[in-house]
Design an enzyme around this catalytic site. Structure first.
Site, PDB file in Angstrom:
ATOM      1  N   ASP A  19     -25.434  56.424 -60.391  1.00  0.00           N
ATOM      2  CA  ASP A  19     -26.197  56.948 -61.521  1.00  0.00           C
ATOM      3  C   ASP A  19     -25.517  56.515 -62.821  1.00  0.00           C
ATOM      4  O   ASP A  19     -24.344  56.106 -62.820  1.00  0.00           O
ATOM      5  CB  ASP A  19     -26.257  58.475 -61.405  1.00  0.00           C
ATOM      6  CG  ASP A  19     -27.022  59.123 -62.539  1.00  0.00           C
ATOM      7  OD1 ASP A  19     -28.128  58.652 -62.851  1.00  0.00           O
ATOM      8  OD2 ASP A  19     -26.506  60.101 -63.122  1.00  0.00           O
ATOM      9  N   ASP A  55     -26.208  58.122 -66.566  1.00  0.00           N
ATOM     10  CA  ASP A  55     -25.878  59.154 -67.555  1.00  0.00           C
ATOM     11  C   ASP A  55     -25.119  60.300 -66.916  1.00  0.00           C
ATOM     12  O   ASP A  55     -25.534  60.863 -65.903  1.00  0.00           O
ATOM     13  CB  ASP A  55     -27.153  59.652 -68.226  1.00  0.00           C
ATOM     14  CG  ASP A  55     -27.778  58.579 -69.101  1.00  0.00           C
ATOM     15  OD1 ASP A  55     -27.171  58.260 -70.139  1.00  0.00           O
ATOM     16  OD2 ASP A  55     -28.832  58.034 -68.735  1.00  0.00           O
ATOM     17  N   ASN A 110     -33.156  57.463 -63.550  1.00  0.00           N
ATOM     18  CA  ASN A 110     -34.493  58.046 -63.488  1.00  0.00           C
ATOM     19  C   ASN A 110     -35.323  57.729 -64.723  1.00  0.00           C
ATOM     20  O   ASN A 110     -36.544  57.881 -64.703  1.00  0.00           O
ATOM     21  CB  ASN A 110     -34.396  59.573 -63.350  1.00  0.00           C
ATOM     22  CG  ASN A 110     -34.731  60.049 -61.953  1.00  0.00           C
ATOM     23  OD1 ASN A 110     -34.835  59.266 -61.015  1.00  0.00           O
ATOM     24  ND2 ASN A 110     -34.894  61.359 -61.799  1.00  0.00           N
TER      25      ASN A 110
END
Length: 250
Positions: free
Chosen positions: A9, A11, A43
């Site tokens: 991921d 952030d 996302n």
């Protein structure tokens, strides 16, 4: 388990806004120096791979744009497998770019799909058209279920809420925690789930998505979730670290 592939991921794991998390550059370069396939997964659908590479470069972290995989890219990959090539889109440049690449016509005349991403120009007319098309049979697809970002700016899930209430139909969310985006990232790397780890800061999105897709999972405590949150979840991450700087299993 020997880790052969890494999904990470962005952030809260590698970046805080436009500032790199301490140790992020060393972590990423260590993975790339070992020759391990890497996907940086987000996302948020509003930036292209080049946009994200530029954001990282500005923060002093040099990675190629080819390692990024967004929910907009995953949505386009999902839709390539579906029948129909006409879409009404609530979203901005990066999402529309990916849909054009997938062969879609963007239209407000009898669309096969209503596709919702993120936009700052959302208005009554967009909500009305989207709800009308969904209520009349268009398939309702959304990039990600996040309701808001930092500063409480409305995100995709919030934009979908009105359409859902009016039409009575729920969207299919492509992004995390859906395991679909994880499988799409695995396909991008030509990797197998049992040899792959996902690194994330959010138990309810990153870690849940990895768990549902059969990956090993690493939770870092530099973002959303804390140690106290773990006790409230029915699953556990494989490993927990304060940040990517301390990860020693890859």
């Amino acid at each position: 388990m020997t880790i052969k592939n890494v999904i990470c991921d962005i952030d809260g794991v590698l970046m805080h806004d436009n500032v790199a998390v301490p140790g992020a550059a060393e972590f990423l370069h260590g993975i790339m120096d070992k020759g391990l396939p890497l996907v940086l997964l987000t996302n948020y659908p509003s930036q292209t791979g080049q946009d994200l590479a530029n954001r990282f470069a500005t923060a002093g972290v040099d990675v190629p744009d080819s390692v990024f995989y967004t929910s907009a890219m995953a949505t386009a990959d999902f839709l390539r497998r579906q029948e129909g090539k006409k879409a009404y889109v609530v979203g901005e440049g990066a999402l529309i770019h990916e849909l054009y690449k997938a062969g879609f016509t963007i239209t407000d005349v009898n669309p096969d799909f209503v596709i919702v991403g993120e936009t700052r120009s959302y208005n009554w007319d967009m909500m009305h058209k989207a709800a009308y098309f969904v209520a009349n049979g268009a398939r309702f697809i959304a990039t990600n279920p996040d309701t808001h970002g930092r500063g409480f700016y409305p995100a995709c899930g919030a934009l979908c809420a009105g359409i859902e209430k009016i039409s009575g139909r729920k969207p299919f969310y492509v992004g995390k925690p859906s395991p679909w985006i994880i499988r799409a990232a695995l396909n991008k790397m030509q990797a197998h789930s049992e040899e792959t780890v996902i690194v994330g800061d959010n138990l309810r999105t990153d870690i849940l998505a990895g768990f549902q897709a059969g990956l090993e999972t690493i939770l870092v405590l530099s973002g959303v979730s804390s140690l106290d949150d773990i006790d409230s979840m029915p699953f556990r991450p494989s490993w927990i670290y304060p940040s990517v700087a301390e990860i020693d299993v890859i």
